[in-house]
Write an enzyme that holds these catalytic residues in place. Structure first.
Site, PDB file in Angstrom:
ATOM      1  N   ASP A  59       0.853  -1.180   0.000  1.00  0.00           N
ATOM      2  CA  ASP A  59       0.000   0.000   0.000  1.00  0.00           C
ATOM      3  C   ASP A  59       0.899   1.242   0.000  1.00  0.00           C
ATOM      4  O   ASP A  59       2.125   1.162   0.116  1.00  0.00           O
ATOM      5  CB  ASP A  59      -0.988  -0.022   1.173  1.00  0.00           C
TER       6      ASP A  59
HETATM    7  C1  NOJ Z   1      -4.023   3.873  -0.108  1.00  0.00           C
HETATM    8  C2  NOJ Z   1      -5.190   2.946   0.026  1.00  0.00           C
HETATM    9  O1  NOJ Z   1      -5.171   2.295   1.280  1.00  0.00           O
HETATM   10  C3  NOJ Z   1      -5.252   1.890  -1.079  1.00  0.00           C
HETATM   11  O2  NOJ Z   1      -6.459   1.206  -0.962  1.00  0.00           O
HETATM   12  C4  NOJ Z   1      -5.091   2.520  -2.425  1.00  0.00           C
HETATM   13  O3  NOJ Z   1      -5.175   1.542  -3.433  1.00  0.00           O
HETATM   14  C5  NOJ Z   1      -3.766   3.246  -2.484  1.00  0.00           C
HETATM   15  N1  NOJ Z   1      -3.748   4.286  -1.471  1.00  0.00           N
HETATM   16  C6  NOJ Z   1      -3.498   3.859  -3.853  1.00  0.00           C
HETATM   17  O4  NOJ Z   1      -4.317   4.932  -4.074  1.00  0.00           O
END
Ligand code: NOJ
Length: 754
Positions: A292
């Site tokens: 993430d």
């Molecule tokens: C953080 C989020 O937790 C995740 O779900 C997402 O795909 C990423 N950012 C990318 O935007």
């Protein structure tokens, strides 16, 4: 012309790739052999470049301070320092970047274009929690298919969805992004979404790679505060949180994203036990794992890595293949390998999985497959796509209350007042996690109502109050508007930013003075319908007690106003059921239908002797029951359940049992009902929930029509993780329940003999 250009670019790219591997290409190598050949030509720097994905410059979805420029991306791509970009879009733009990768980088490896297509792209569908309320697997798959078709035309080939986190925590803002509280429903939806996104072939230009997230337990953040600590038992992991991931992987999900949280003391990004032992070895996931946003670096804050070097090593060795926005693989991994601290085999294994994904997506055959200017023009917000969004939206609506059959409304009232801060709002209809949907597009509720009513009907509108503050200055005017009308529709709830990532709330009431506004309008004595716009369960006791009709419409996306009007005026008979429990108050959280019985269950019966009542599991100030239970939702018609039968009174573990029931539409409207089947295993080596959903069927019944519904239960439905954590059955008595919600059910029992 554009096609010629594309073919030209492609030929050129292919020739370059060929020039790099002409020998191997001529020999018709298998994908694995091609990957081996490519890896053997890569420098360490080129390898880590393939493990580094960057957010684009316009839609930033995390705590990033850098000011990137297109030129900087051009350089990074040319130098082989990024494997792809995410949250960028546009066929022409992505083709331009792809051309740099193919023509200017040394090895010509194509780029991935990732994105968070959580509920639609430019055509926005309901938030996932809303879609889950449809309990309609075909509609959900179709919605995901449409999102894939539309966004792939704009260059996107890698989708950071579905989010399959089970959550019993409505304070958590990201509950809006998942399928609610139940593992069975969540698993069915996970399967439908993966199928919708990926289709049958990843190399089909209308499909993209799904990314199941967030592995694992993110929805159980303590106190519902986003990114907070998670700590639950191995049993809870296997029983509650794992099943939707398992289902998504079995459906072929190409990638997985570990969650931000720790579990049992280790952040998931660096958790070898969960990523390698469980996900790869036990669940047999052989796709790519992308971290993430900044999560590798966040292990320093968590306190399991002292610095970036340690964080990079920990996460790569744990099984995280791709670094999203920590830059630690790029900056630290080559030194770690050269210093002899990190075995290059981890780097090669990760690169192999990334390249395999690119091959599977068809990018090595045609890097411009997904960047199709002509297709993009036809796809974006096409009439066909908007029809899918409207269909999904109306199916997602849940009718919570309809006293005196106030709904459906006539289309020929003289005057209808529509009041509330979300009544004529367009942008918030897109909901949280909708960065691509443009704010000017969604149909507001007022617009939807205006387009539905007959010519002579006047639609009055007043905002009534703001969404958050305590200003009541506009109340008097709103009351006048209500007094001038025959019926009032109030549209209240949360703005899009009140749920989603980083949007936890300590209270889940209607924000600001919205409830006061509803109270004061109710005092006019006019018939009032409340339409709710929200991304989580809200506490609605006052509204439930005082307002005759309540419509839960979540945030419905591009066609919100049309879908709400379809339901309010009876062109669609609501069929949604809650995928999550609505508490009476925040103090009841966590509250969910499949809880355990406890040693001192509360019968909910005040005629019990006081001694039994006092020492039972309950509150002194509030009922144990929720305001609206899981699986609950009304229709304009009524359904009667009768003749519940079991095919046999006893079965052995290798036999099956049929549960039959007759469902009759006893009302005046045609309609759909979600027939739900729950079981309870009465005695086990470990305690079992008081009910567990094991099946459901959404059936359409004409007014007056009856249907016999059959569910078949087999050993797998009766199995669980026993005391020793093996999966299987135990003999004994089972209750089976069938009905239209988790609370309104008929019950029978049978015995499992071995
Ligand atoms: C953080 C989020 O937790 C995740 O779900 C997402 O795909 C990423 N950012 C990318 O935007």
């Amino acid at each position: 012309m554009i096609n010629n250009l594309r073919i030209g670019l492609f030929t050129c790219a292919f020739t370059l790739t060929l020039s790099a591997f002409s020998q191997q290409a001529k020999q018709k190598l298998s994908v694995d052999e091609k990957i081996d050949a490519l890896i053997s030509k890569m420098t360490l720097e080129e390898k880590v470049g393939q493990l580094n994905i960057n957010v684009g410059e316009t839609i930033i979805t995390g705590p990033t301070m850098y000011t990137s420029t297109s030129e900087r991306f051009d350089d990074l791509i040319r130098d082989g320092k990024i494997t792809g970009l995410f949250n960028v879009h546009g066929a022409a733009y992505t083709a331009r970047l792809q051309k740099i990768a193919i023509e200017k980088s040394r090895l010509g490896i194509p780029l991935l274009f990732g994105a968070d297509i959580i509920h639609g792209f430019k055509t926005v569908t309901p938030i996932p929690l809303g879609e889950a309320a449809s309990w309609d697997m075909n509609a959900i798959e179709q919605s995901a298919r449409m999102a894939a078709k539309e966004s792939t035309s704009a260059g996107i080939n890698f989708n950071f969805a579905p989010m399959v986190d089970i959550s019993r925590e409505p304070r958590w803002g990201r509950i809006s992004e998942g399928s609610g509280e139940d593992s069975y429903l969540g698993s069915r939806i996970a399967t439908a979404r993966v199928k919708g996104f990926q289709g049958n072939n990843l190399a089909d230009p209308t499909t993209f790679a799904a990314c199941v997230k967030h592995f694992i337990g993110y929805g159980a953040a303590e106190a519902g505060r986003d990114y907070n600590t998670v700590d639950f038992s191995k049993r809870a992991l296997y029983e509650t949180y794992l099943p939707p991931f398992k289902a998504a992987i079995e459906a072929g999900a190409a990638t997985v994203m570990p969650s931000f949280n720790e579990l049992d003391g280790q952040p998931l990004t660096g958790n070898k036990h969960l990523l390698t032992d469980l996900l790869r070895n036990e669940l047999k996931f052989n796709g790519m794992i992308v971290s993430d946003y900044g999560a590798i670096g966040e292990m320093i804050n968590h306190g399991t890595a002292a610095n970036g070097k340690e964080a990079a090593q920990l996460s790569l060795e744990a099984g995280t293949d791709m670094d999203m926005m920590s830059y630690l693989y790029l900056n630290e991994v080559p030194n770690l390998v050269r210093a002899g601290k990190l075995d290059v085999k981890y780097v090669d294994a990760a690169v192999r999985r990334v390249l395999k994904l690119k091959f599977d997506l068809g990018l090595f055959d045609n890097p411009y497959l997904y960047s199709d200017v002509n297709r993009e023009k036809k796809e974006i917000r096409s009439a066909e796509n908007l029809a899918v969004a409207r269909d999904m939206a109306k199916r997602s609506i849940v009718l919570l209350k309809n006293e005196g059959k106030l709904l459906p409304l006539k289309k020929n009232y003289k005057k209808i007042a529509v009041i509330g801060p979300l009544a004529d709002n367009k942008e918030d209809m897109n909901g949280s996690w909708s960065f691509f949907g443009e704010t000017q597009h969604p149909v507001s509720i007022v617009e939807g109502i205006k387009s539905k009513v007959e010519k002579g009907t006047e639609v009055l509108y007043h905002t009534g109050c703001n969404l958050y503050d305590n200003n009541t200055d506009k109340f008097a005017e709103a009351v006048t508007t209500a007094n001038n009308a025959d019926v009032v529709i109030m549209v209240v709830g949360e703005s899009a930013v009140m749920n989603g990532e980083g949007a936890s709330r300590s209270d889940i009431n209607l924000p600001g003075v919205q409830q006061q506004l509803v109270e004061i309008i109710a005092k006019t004595g006019k018939p009032v319908v409340v339409v709710l716009i929200n991304g989580r369960p809200l506490t609605l006791e006052w509204i439930d007690q005082h307002i005759p009709s309540i419509v839960e419409s979540w945030t419905l996306g591009s066609e919100a106003g049309h879908a709400v009007a379809d339901v309010l005026f009876g062109d669609y008979n609501p069929s949604g059921k809650l995928p999550v429990t609505f508490p009476r108050s925040v103090g009841q959280i966590p509250i969910y239908y499949n809880h355990k019985n406890t040693g001192r269950p509360y019968g909910g019966n005040y005629s019990e002797p006081a001694s039994q009542r006092v020492y039972s599991s309950k509150y002194r100030d509030i009922k144990n029951t929720p305001l609206y239970p899981f699986g609950y939702g009304l229709s304009y018609t009524s359904f009667e359940y009768s003749d519940m039968n079991l095919s046999v009174p006893k079965i052995s573990a290798n036999e099956k049992i049929d549960v039959t029931i007759t469902v009759k539409n006893t009302g005046a409207y045609d309609g759909e009902e979600v027939v739900q089947l729950y079981i309870r295993d009465l005695v086990g080596s470990v305690t079992r929930p008081v009910k567990e959903l094991k099946g459901f069927q959404k059936v359409f019944l004409k007014a007056g029509e009856s249907k016999k519904i059959i569910f078949t239960l087999s050993a797998n439905d009766l199995s669980f993780y026993r005391a020793d954590m093996t999966w299987g059955t135990e003999r004994g008595q089972f209750d089976v329940f069938v009905g239209g919600s988790s609370e309104q059910v008929l019950k029978k029992s049978f015995e499992l003999t071995n």
